[in-house]
Scaffold this motif. Structure first.
Motif, PDB file in Angstrom:
ATOM      1  N   UNK A 111     -31.700 -57.445  27.819  1.00  0.00           N
ATOM      2  CA  UNK A 111     -30.813 -58.456  27.235  1.00  0.00           C
ATOM      3  C   UNK A 111     -30.811 -58.404  25.705  1.00  0.00           C
ATOM      4  N   UNK A 112     -31.628 -57.535  25.124  1.00  0.00           N
ATOM      5  CA  UNK A 112     -31.749 -57.450  23.676  1.00  0.00           C
ATOM      6  C   UNK A 112     -30.432 -57.287  22.921  1.00  0.00           C
ATOM      7  N   UNK A 113     -29.505 -56.422  23.372  1.00  0.00           N
ATOM      8  CA  UNK A 113     -28.237 -56.263  22.638  1.00  0.00           C
ATOM      9  C   UNK A 113     -27.455 -57.555  22.468  1.00  0.00           C
ATOM     10  N   UNK A 114     -27.599 -58.488  23.407  1.00  0.00           N
ATOM     11  CA  UNK A 114     -26.878 -59.744  23.258  1.00  0.00           C
ATOM     12  C   UNK A 114     -27.500 -60.617  22.170  1.00  0.00           C
ATOM     13  N   UNK A 115     -28.798 -60.473  21.965  1.00  0.00           N
ATOM     14  CA  UNK A 115     -29.436 -61.174  20.855  1.00  0.00           C
ATOM     15  C   UNK A 115     -28.926 -60.614  19.534  1.00  0.00           C
ATOM     16  N   UNK A 116     -28.661 -59.303  19.491  1.00  0.00           N
ATOM     17  CA  UNK A 116     -28.070 -58.702  18.297  1.00  0.00           C
ATOM     18  C   UNK A 116     -26.678 -59.271  18.045  1.00  0.00           C
ATOM     19  N   UNK A 117     -25.881 -59.446  19.102  1.00  0.00           N
ATOM     20  CA  UNK A 117     -24.546 -60.029  18.965  1.00  0.00           C
ATOM     21  C   UNK A 117     -24.623 -61.455  18.434  1.00  0.00           C
ATOM     22  N   UNK A 118     -25.590 -62.214  18.927  1.00  0.00           N
ATOM     23  CA  UNK A 118     -25.766 -63.591  18.450  1.00  0.00           C
ATOM     24  C   UNK A 118     -26.165 -63.591  16.976  1.00  0.00           C
ATOM     25  N   UNK A 119     -27.018 -62.640  16.598  1.00  0.00           N
ATOM     26  CA  UNK A 119     -27.422 -62.529  15.195  1.00  0.00           C
ATOM     27  C   UNK A 119     -26.207 -62.273  14.302  1.00  0.00           C
ATOM     28  N   UNK A 120     -25.360 -61.319  14.711  1.00  0.00           N
ATOM     29  CA  UNK A 120     -24.174 -61.013  13.903  1.00  0.00           C
ATOM     30  C   UNK A 120     -23.221 -62.205  13.847  1.00  0.00           C
ATOM     31  N   UNK A 121     -23.147 -62.972  14.915  1.00  0.00           N
ATOM     32  CA  UNK A 121     -22.277 -64.147  14.926  1.00  0.00           C
ATOM     33  C   UNK A 121     -22.798 -65.232  13.977  1.00  0.00           C
ATOM     34  N   UNK A 122     -24.112 -65.478  14.002  1.00  0.00           N
ATOM     35  CA  UNK A 122     -24.695 -66.559  13.212  1.00  0.00           C
ATOM     36  C   UNK A 122     -24.835 -66.212  11.733  1.00  0.00           C
ATOM     37  N   UNK A 123     -25.217 -64.955  11.441  1.00  0.00           N
ATOM     38  CA  UNK A 123     -25.561 -64.608  10.062  1.00  0.00           C
ATOM     39  C   UNK A 123     -24.535 -63.697   9.379  1.00  0.00           C
ATOM     40  N   UNK A 124     -23.726 -62.972  10.143  1.00  0.00           N
ATOM     41  CA  UNK A 124     -22.697 -62.110   9.558  1.00  0.00           C
ATOM     42  C   UNK A 124     -21.293 -62.655   9.808  1.00  0.00           C
ATOM     43  N   UNK A 125     -21.240 -63.766  10.580  1.00  0.00           N
ATOM     44  CA  UNK A 125     -19.971 -64.441  10.871  1.00  0.00           C
ATOM     45  C   UNK A 125     -18.958 -63.510  11.546  1.00  0.00           C
ATOM     46  N   UNK A 126     -19.481 -62.685  12.440  1.00  0.00           N
ATOM     47  CA  UNK A 126     -18.633 -61.812  13.244  1.00  0.00           C
ATOM     48  C   UNK A 126     -18.379 -62.501  14.579  1.00  0.00           C
ATOM     49  N   UNK A 127     -17.149 -62.926  14.809  1.00  0.00           N
ATOM     50  CA  UNK A 127     -16.810 -63.657  16.031  1.00  0.00           C
ATOM     51  C   UNK A 127     -16.855 -62.719  17.228  1.00  0.00           C
TER      52      UNK A 127
END
Length: 312
Positions: A111-127
């Motif tokens: 499930x690690x890649x989804x944590x990366x997606x959440x990181x980009x959403x929260x800190x890089x503002x990538x929807x």
């Protein structure tokens, strides 16, 4: 890029992931046959041995691994990579294997890649895109099936397995994100070699492995060598080599072979019993991560465009 090179890259990446899956099964076998063996001790031995091999390999290959310590930012990044990336992705994974089994531990870690997606959403503002949202829902349903076996009012696996597996999934994210700024300059051999050495030596400060009194049989020593060489050094070199023949997004799709290999070999050699909920949940998570991997290049393209726009 020829079709032959592409095929070679796919075979190298998929073989590396299969070896990582076998490593989890070998560790599970060690924990079953030697109850006194701890995940801490096994992680220390694996990290220090593999790190030393990679650094020596780097010196022989002329990569000059000590250059990384000449620059403060690179040095701190390597230390952070070892402590915050490699320790959770390896120690917490082995703990999940020890208290549970290799297939479930590997699937939860997946499930690690989804944590990366959440990181980009929260800190890089990538929807998140539509495919990412669908993938997250699939992964959530898959995890729910594994954890509850369809009974939402109770857990089918121990909370301890879920705890260590969840930490290892976070480790997958930090293991991927932290070293990305120094990898192009210093190379994977140097960065990973030092990361493993730093992590292993730090763990010995917490619990010196030479103070652990263990009786290791020859078959168990063989499994330990398998974990170090075939489960760490060889797949790392194979996966790194595959990236010269295939795109990183293609290589990441091969990650699906790791939980598949862990499941197959656990059932075949350890007689691990998995339910239909485990199979369906695992399949949903694998399909979800594959969908996410296919969409990764769009996210990276977006980040490059935004970075270029901000610098202009």
């Amino acid at each position: 890029m020829t079709q032959q090179n592409h095929l070679r890259g796919v075979l190298l990446a998929s073989s590396a992931c299969i070896l990582w899956g076998i490593s989890g099964v070998a560790a599970s076998t060690l924990f079953i046959n030697n109850p006194h063996l701890t995940a801490m001790w096994l992680t220390q031995v694996r990290m220090i041995s593999a790190g030393l091999i990679l650094l020596v390999w780097g010196m022989v290959a002329g990569k000059h691994p000590f250059k990384i310590w000449h620059h403060r930012h690179a040095a701190w990044t390597a230390v952070s990579y070892g402590l915050l990336g490699l320790i959770p992705v390896q120690l917490c994974y082995f703990e999940a294997v020890r208290v549970g089994n290799a297939p479930i531990a590997t699937i939860i870690q997946f499930l690690g890649p989804f944590i990366i997606s959440i990181y980009y959403f929260l800190f890089k503002h990538v929807t998140p895109s539509r495919i990412e949202l669908i993938g997250m829902i699939m992964a959530f349903i898959g995890t729910l099936l594994i954890v509850t076996h369809g009974h939402l009012n109770s857990l089918a696996i121990s909370p301890v397995i879920l705890f260590w597996g969840g930490l290892s999934a976070i480790g997958v994210a930090t293991n991927t994100l932290i070293p990305r700024t120094i990898l192009p300059k210093y190379g994977a051999l140097t960065v990973t070699g030092w990361g493993l050495m730093i992590a292993g030596l730090f763990l010995t400060l917490l619990q010196p492995m030479w103070r652990v009194h263990l009786t290791i049989t020859w078959p168990q020593l063989g499994l330990l060598i398998v974990i170090i060489l075939l489960g760490t050094v060889a797949p790392f070199l194979m996966f790194a080599r595959s990236l010269s023949d295939i795109l990183p997004t293609t290589a990441s799709l091969m990650d699906a072979f790791e939980p598949l290999a862990a499941t197959f070999f656990s059932i075949t050699f350890l007689n691990v019993q998995l339910t239909s909920f485990d199979f369906i949940g695992g399949l949903l998570i694998i399909l979800a991560v594959m969908a996410l991997s296919l969409n990764t290049h769009k996210m990276l393209h977006f980040l490059r465009r935004r970075r270029a726009h901000s610098s202009s």
